[in-house]
Design a protein around this motif. Structure first.
Motif, mmCIF file in Angstrom:
data_model
loop_
_atom_site.group_PDB
_atom_site.id
_atom_site.type_symbol
_atom_site.label_atom_id
_atom_site.label_comp_id
_atom_site.label_asym_id
_atom_site.label_seq_id
_atom_site.Cartn_x
_atom_site.Cartn_y
_atom_site.Cartn_z
ATOM 1 N N ASN A 72 31.780 13.464 -22.694
ATOM 2 C CA ASN A 72 32.299 14.363 -21.985
ATOM 3 C C ASN A 72 33.216 13.757 -20.904
ATOM 4 N N GLY A 73 34.564 14.032 -21.042
ATOM 5 C CA GLY A 73 35.533 13.266 -20.113
ATOM 6 C C GLY A 73 36.299 14.201 -19.165
ATOM 7 N N GLY A 74 35.836 15.659 -19.314
ATOM 8 C CA GLY A 74 36.639 16.364 -18.590
ATOM 9 C C GLY A 74 38.012 16.820 -19.122
ATOM 10 N N PRO A 75 38.582 17.865 -18.490
ATOM 11 C CA PRO A 75 39.702 18.393 -19.265
ATOM 12 C C PRO A 75 41.184 17.511 -19.345
ATOM 13 N N SER A 76 41.026 16.595 -18.213
ATOM 14 C CA SER A 76 42.427 15.893 -18.282
ATOM 15 C C SER A 76 42.226 14.826 -19.403
ATOM 16 N N VAL A 77 41.353 14.195 -19.631
ATOM 17 C CA VAL A 77 41.034 13.255 -20.714
ATOM 18 C C VAL A 77 41.089 13.964 -22.093
ATOM 19 N N ALA A 78 40.562 15.318 -22.205
ATOM 20 C CA ALA A 78 40.491 15.986 -23.361
ATOM 21 C C ALA A 78 42.012 16.432 -23.756
ATOM 22 N N TYR A 97 48.139 13.706 -18.016
ATOM 23 C CA TYR A 97 46.960 14.162 -16.876
ATOM 24 C C TYR A 97 46.307 13.107 -16.261
ATOM 25 N N PRO A 98 46.354 13.034 -14.928
ATOM 26 C CA PRO A 98 45.413 12.114 -14.365
ATOM 27 C C PRO A 98 44.217 12.083 -14.652
ATOM 28 N N PRO A 99 43.518 11.160 -15.710
ATOM 29 C CA PRO A 99 42.124 11.059 -16.347
ATOM 30 C C PRO A 99 41.053 11.222 -15.134
ATOM 31 N N HIS A 100 41.027 10.694 -14.040
ATOM 32 C CA HIS A 100 40.114 10.933 -12.950
ATOM 33 C C HIS A 100 39.846 12.341 -12.373
ATOM 34 N N LEU A 101 40.935 13.196 -12.491
ATOM 35 C CA LEU A 101 40.733 14.400 -11.817
ATOM 36 C C LEU A 101 40.093 15.623 -13.027
ATOM 37 N N ARG A 102 39.166 16.360 -12.452
ATOM 38 C CA ARG A 102 38.621 17.420 -13.091
ATOM 39 C C ARG A 102 38.836 18.549 -12.570
ATOM 40 N N ILE A 105 33.190 26.045 -8.947
ATOM 41 C CA ILE A 105 32.843 25.063 -7.804
ATOM 42 C C ILE A 105 33.778 24.052 -8.056
ATOM 43 N N LEU A 106 34.590 23.670 -7.093
ATOM 44 C CA LEU A 106 35.643 22.753 -7.299
ATOM 45 C C LEU A 106 35.363 21.251 -6.523
ATOM 46 N N ASN A 107 35.842 20.312 -7.049
ATOM 47 C CA ASN A 107 35.660 18.937 -6.326
ATOM 48 C C ASN A 107 36.721 18.676 -5.514
ATOM 49 N N LEU A 108 36.673 19.481 -4.305
ATOM 50 C CA LEU A 108 37.663 19.226 -3.428
ATOM 51 C C LEU A 108 37.969 18.180 -2.708
ATOM 52 N N GLN A 109 37.146 17.270 -2.674
ATOM 53 C CA GLN A 109 37.229 15.857 -2.119
ATOM 54 C C GLN A 109 38.330 15.258 -2.982
ATOM 55 N N ALA A 110 37.913 15.117 -4.331
ATOM 56 C CA ALA A 110 38.811 14.587 -5.218
ATOM 57 C C ALA A 110 40.278 14.866 -5.177
#
Length: 322
Positions: free
Chosen positions: A71-77, A185-190, A236-241
């Motif tokens: 699982n890499g998240g939506p950006s990676v996919a 897409y920035p791969p680190h952002l989910r 639930i968002l990763n607001l910090q990222a």
């Protein structure tokens, strides 16, 4: 549709544990009035999503399954889908959402008329429990079409403050422009990845047109289409990222040279910070836990004005209801 027909639009569906909604999403893409290919990227689902996707690929020659080992998240996919897409245009479709009939035909028509590189339509909120449309994201007339610039876009992406965050729009993208500028897409952002991707297009000089017509069903599976009292989605968002990415944009030379845009991005970063504070404080307020709320307020004094504004709004609403 003939097998040798070059797709007009490549529809990319990043799917994670979407066994209940994937068929609906894919069928809505296949039912469009332009030639499409559908790329399903299974993001290491733990349910029956891969089996459902395999069945769709066997049934339809223009549906292809790409399986991620982890699982890499939506950006990676989505980036995997971007690399495989063959259409003149690329459309992103979330696995629990759907296109209305004629969506891609109308959007590519707007793109041709306005020589656009990306086109977004309005979103229709779809209540999964009621199986009905229950509102629209933007109060625009169906025949409304206008250009959106970088400052306009960022100004409408103030998390928790904007009436509707433009970062949630689902544009179609011109593939030739994508490859010419090397956009991904920035791969680190989910979370907040759509905002980052669209802004990169605008900074690269893309022409972005916004339609008032709502043709994308933005699905909420919560039994009620309305958001909670914070005005935010229950996701639930990763607001910090998201905030760190926004602040990181300020270091780019193109943005440093544009004081107005840099100021808007700073405001967005502040809005994300305030939303994070509110997300911590609101459950205590809603549950009427004054002690816990007081501790949260003492933890961060920036929550005080925000809570005061909320209490004033709630008091006014109660007075009007009498």
């Amino acid at each position: 549709m003939q097998r040798n027909l070059t797709p007009c639009v490549s529809v990319i569906i990043a799917a994670y544990n979407a066994q209940d909604t994937l068929v609906r999403a894919v069928n809505s893409a296949l039912g469009q009035q332009v030639p499409v290919e559908v790329l399903i990227i299974d993001d290491a689902s733990s349910d029956d999503t891969p089996r459902v996707a395999e069945g769709l690929a066997r049934l339809h020659h223009n549906v292809r399954l790409i399986v991620s080992a982890e699982n890499g998240g939506p950006s990676v996919a989505r980036n995997r889908g971007l690399a495989e897409a063959q259409g003149e245009w690329i459309a992103i479709l979330d696995a629990d959402d759907a296109f209305l009939p004629g969506r891609l035909q109308r959007m590519t028509g707007v793109a041709r008329r306005h020589e656009a590189d990306l086109v977004a339509d309005n979103l229709l909120f779809f209540d999964w429990q009621a199986q009905a449309v229950a509102g629209r994201a933007l109060r625009l007339a169906d025949d409304h079409v206008r250009q959106v610039g970088a400052a306009d876009f960022v100004g409408q992406c103030m998390t928790g403050r904007s009436p509707f965050d433009y970062g949630q729009l689902k544009p179609i993208f011109r593939r030739r422009f994508l490859h010419a500028r090397g956009l991904r897409y920035p791969p680190h952002l989910r979370h907040g990845e759509d905002f980052a991707f669209v802004l990169d297009w605008l900074l690269a000089g893309a022409r972005f047109m916004l339609m008032g017509e709502g043709l994308y069903l933005f699905t909420q599976r919560i039994g009620s289409i309305s958001s909670d009292s914070s005005g935010q989605s229950r996701t639930i968002l990763n607001l910090q990222a998201m905030r760190e990415h926004t602040l990181g944009l300020l270091a780019r030379p193109r943005i440093r040279a544009d004081r107005a845009l840099a100021g808007l991005l700073s405001k967005r970063a502040d809005a994300i910070r305030d939303q994070a504070i509110w997300n911590r404080a609101y459950p205590h307020l809603r549950a009427r836990r004054p002690g816990a709320l007081l501790m949260e307020m003492l933890r961060d004094r920036r929550s005080w004005p925000m809570l005061a504004r909320h209490l004033v709004r709630r008091h006014r609403a109660r007075m009007l209801a009498r």
